[in-house]
Design an enzyme around this catalytic site. Structure first.
Site, PDB file in Angstrom:
ATOM      1  N   PHE A   1      48.458  -9.099  -2.833  1.00 42.57           N
ATOM      2  CA  PHE A   1      47.693  -8.247  -3.749  1.00 42.57           C
ATOM      3  C   PHE A   1      48.547  -7.029  -4.076  1.00 42.57           C
ATOM      4  CE2 PHE A   1      44.949  -4.777  -4.997  1.00 42.57           C
ATOM      5  CZ  PHE A   1      44.155  -5.389  -5.948  1.00 42.57           C
TER       6      PHE A   1
ATOM      7  N   ASP B   1      55.407  -3.149  -0.437  1.00 42.18           N
ATOM      8  CA  ASP B   1      54.160  -2.541  -0.904  1.00 42.18           C
ATOM      9  C   ASP B   1      53.418  -2.055   0.342  1.00 42.18           C
ATOM     10  OD1 ASP B   1      51.502  -2.062  -1.551  1.00 42.18           O
ATOM     11  OD2 ASP B   1      51.389  -3.670  -3.029  1.00 42.18           O
TER      12      ASP B   1
ATOM     13  N   LYS C   1      46.657   4.791  -1.801  1.00 36.74           N
ATOM     14  CA  LYS C   1      45.471   4.819  -0.916  1.00 36.74           C
ATOM     15  C   LYS C   1      45.424   6.091  -0.062  1.00 36.74           C
ATOM     16  CE  LYS C   1      43.651   0.252  -1.158  1.00 36.74           C
ATOM     17  NZ  LYS C   1      44.473  -0.819  -1.709  1.00 36.74           N
TER      18      LYS C   1
HETATM   19  C1  LIG Z   1      44.895  -1.280  -3.009  1.00 36.40           C
HETATM   20  C2  LIG Z   1      46.219  -1.930  -3.143  1.00 36.40           C
HETATM   21  C3  LIG Z   1      46.930  -1.897  -4.358  1.00 36.40           C
HETATM   22  C4  LIG Z   1      46.351  -1.295  -5.622  1.00 36.40           C
HETATM   23  O1  LIG Z   1      46.075   0.059  -5.471  1.00 36.40           O
HETATM   24  P1  LIG Z   1      45.069   0.754  -6.551  1.00 36.40           P
HETATM   25  O2  LIG Z   1      45.120   2.202  -6.164  1.00 36.40           O
HETATM   26  O3  LIG Z   1      43.732   0.132  -6.368  1.00 36.40           O
HETATM   27  O4  LIG Z   1      45.633   0.491  -7.892  1.00 36.40           O
HETATM   28  C5  LIG Z   1      48.177  -2.487  -4.384  1.00 36.40           C
HETATM   29  N1  LIG Z   1      48.713  -3.055  -3.288  1.00 36.40           N
HETATM   30  C6  LIG Z   1      48.064  -3.085  -2.104  1.00 36.40           C
HETATM   31  C7  LIG Z   1      48.721  -3.713  -0.919  1.00 36.40           C
HETATM   32  C8  LIG Z   1      46.795  -2.551  -1.988  1.00 36.40           C
HETATM   33  O5  LIG Z   1      46.135  -2.625  -0.826  1.00 36.40           O
END
Ligand SMILES: *Cc1c(COP(=O)(O)O)cnc(C)c1O
Length: 380
Positions: A123, A208, A237
């Site tokens: 994700f 990420d 986050k």
């Molecule tokens: C939450 C998340 C995203 C996206 O972040 P947003 O602030 O919702 O755009 C991308 N990568 C990972 C691993 C995430 O947990």
């Protein structure tokens, strides 16, 4: 637009790991607004910094200097890859920045059609390029034509990943522990294969760390315990201490990264958000807090592992995926826990995800574990 399944509760106040709904009912928060409130709700240092900055100036764009953004960048970079950073407002934006950066790097190596490789079940966000790196959600039938140049490989197969990396590869993007997939750690051998094959091909490794970062896995960044170092890291986050802040960080070898005219964002690095992020970074860098969070994680594991409805516990630190036994529906468990005053998350029907604030106390862990066990009772 009805894009979210919402539970019928409104939370109006928070303090540490406790939150209260509009009726004044108290809950224990083991979700942190999706791993955002790692420092706990309304941490006094964050509240004070936001309030002070809001009363001073809320920003004047990136066409002028702003000390909080500079200080945040310095802290962020020195705590991670040591190069430079681009600040932004969300996780998806951080990954968009990383995608532009690795593509520019590939074009600099003469690659005309650069490819970005991600793992199945990854994700990386909801904007179009980040979505294209998110295989399960990249619905060509709904959102096509999607950006080109994205491929995915099986998640737990080092050989498949190695084979996919070639002369057109710009980068491999990996979450060290996949969060939305239900807390799935990526095996060391896959990370090592990614690092080695990227080095051979001249491609970049992107971590990420939007969910795994900011102390979530027991160290400030997950890359501290993985066997490899990335070239690019994205964060968001919990970075903003509750406010919307994202960042794309690069290693010194990548020089300036994106340069004049390559990228931008009106609100990025705004001083209110930057002040909150500075406090969050300082709070969550504390070795004692990180050590305590690791102990709390062990206590949660010890408190749940023998329950008959639990088949496995994945993850690290306070990023835990409780895999449920066959036939146990995590959404029913999460609803039962909520009704008993504990907020947990069900990222898929088989898993309960726990992401408590890192300031959770041993007593709160005991209470949370007991409530979750009650919610699981009779289901295993
Ligand atoms: C939450 C998340 C995203 C996206 O972040 P947003 O602030 O919702 O755009 C991308 N990568 C990972 C691993 C995430 O947990």
């Amino acid at each position: 637009m009805p894009t979210y399944p919402r539970a019928p509760v409104e939370f109006v106040r928070g303090e540490g790991c406790r939150i209260w709904d509009a009726e004044g009912r108290e809950y224990l928060d083991f979700f942190s607004g999706l791993s955002v409130h790692n420092a706990g709700h309304c941490h006094p240092r964050i509240v004070a910094a936001i309030s002070e900055q809001a009363a001073a100036i809320a920003g004047m764009s990136n066409l002028f200097y702003s000390e909080p953004a500079m200080r945040l960048t310095e802290l962020l970079v020195s705590s991670s890859l040591g190069g430079r950073a681009f600040l932004c407002n969300s996780g998806a934006e951080a990954n968009e920045c990383a995608i532009k950066l690795v593509r520019k790097h590939a074009h600099g190596r003469g690659i005309e059609r650069p490819e970005i490789i991600s793992l199945d079940f990854a994700f990386h966000g909801r904007t179009l390029a980040a979505l294209s790196a998110t295989p399960r959600l990249a619905r060509e039938d709904l959102f096509g034509p999607l950006p080109q140049g994205f491929v995915s490989v099986p998640r737990d197969d080092a050989d498949a990943l190695r084979a996919a990396i070639g002369p057109n590869t710009a980068a491999v993007m990996i979450e060290p522990i996949q969060g939305e997939a239900g807390v799935h750690p990526i095996a060391d051998e896959v990370l090592i294969a990614a690092r080695e094959a990227c080095d051979e091909a001249g491609a970049l490794l992107v971590f990420d760390e939007i969910q795994t970062g900011m102390g979530r896995t027991g160290t400030l960044w997950a890359s501290e315990w993985t066997p490899v170092k990335p070239d690019v890291m994205t964060a968001a986050k919990a970075l903003g201490g509750g406010l919307p802040v994202g960042a794309c960080v690069i290693s010194p070898e990548l020089g300036e990264g994106l340069t004049l005219g390559d990228h931008g964002s009106t609100f990025a690095g705004g001083p209110i958000c930057a002040r909150a992020a500075i406090e969050a970074l300082e709070i969550l860098s504390d070795p004692e807090l990180l050590a305590a969070s690791r102990e709390r994680g062990e206590e949660i594991r010890a408190g749940l592992s023998d329950h008959p409805a639990v088949s496995d516990i994945r993850g690290r630190g306070l990023m835990l995926g409780i895999a449920l036994s066959d036939g146990v529906d995590s959404r029913e468990v999460a609803a039962a826990a909520l009704a008993s005053g504990l907020v947990v998350n069900a990222p898929n029907p088989e898993t309960i995800r726990l992401l408590p604030p890192l300031v959770v106390t041993a007593d709160e862990v005991q209470t949370g574990v007991a409530t979750l066990r009650d919610a699981l009772d009779g289901r295993g």
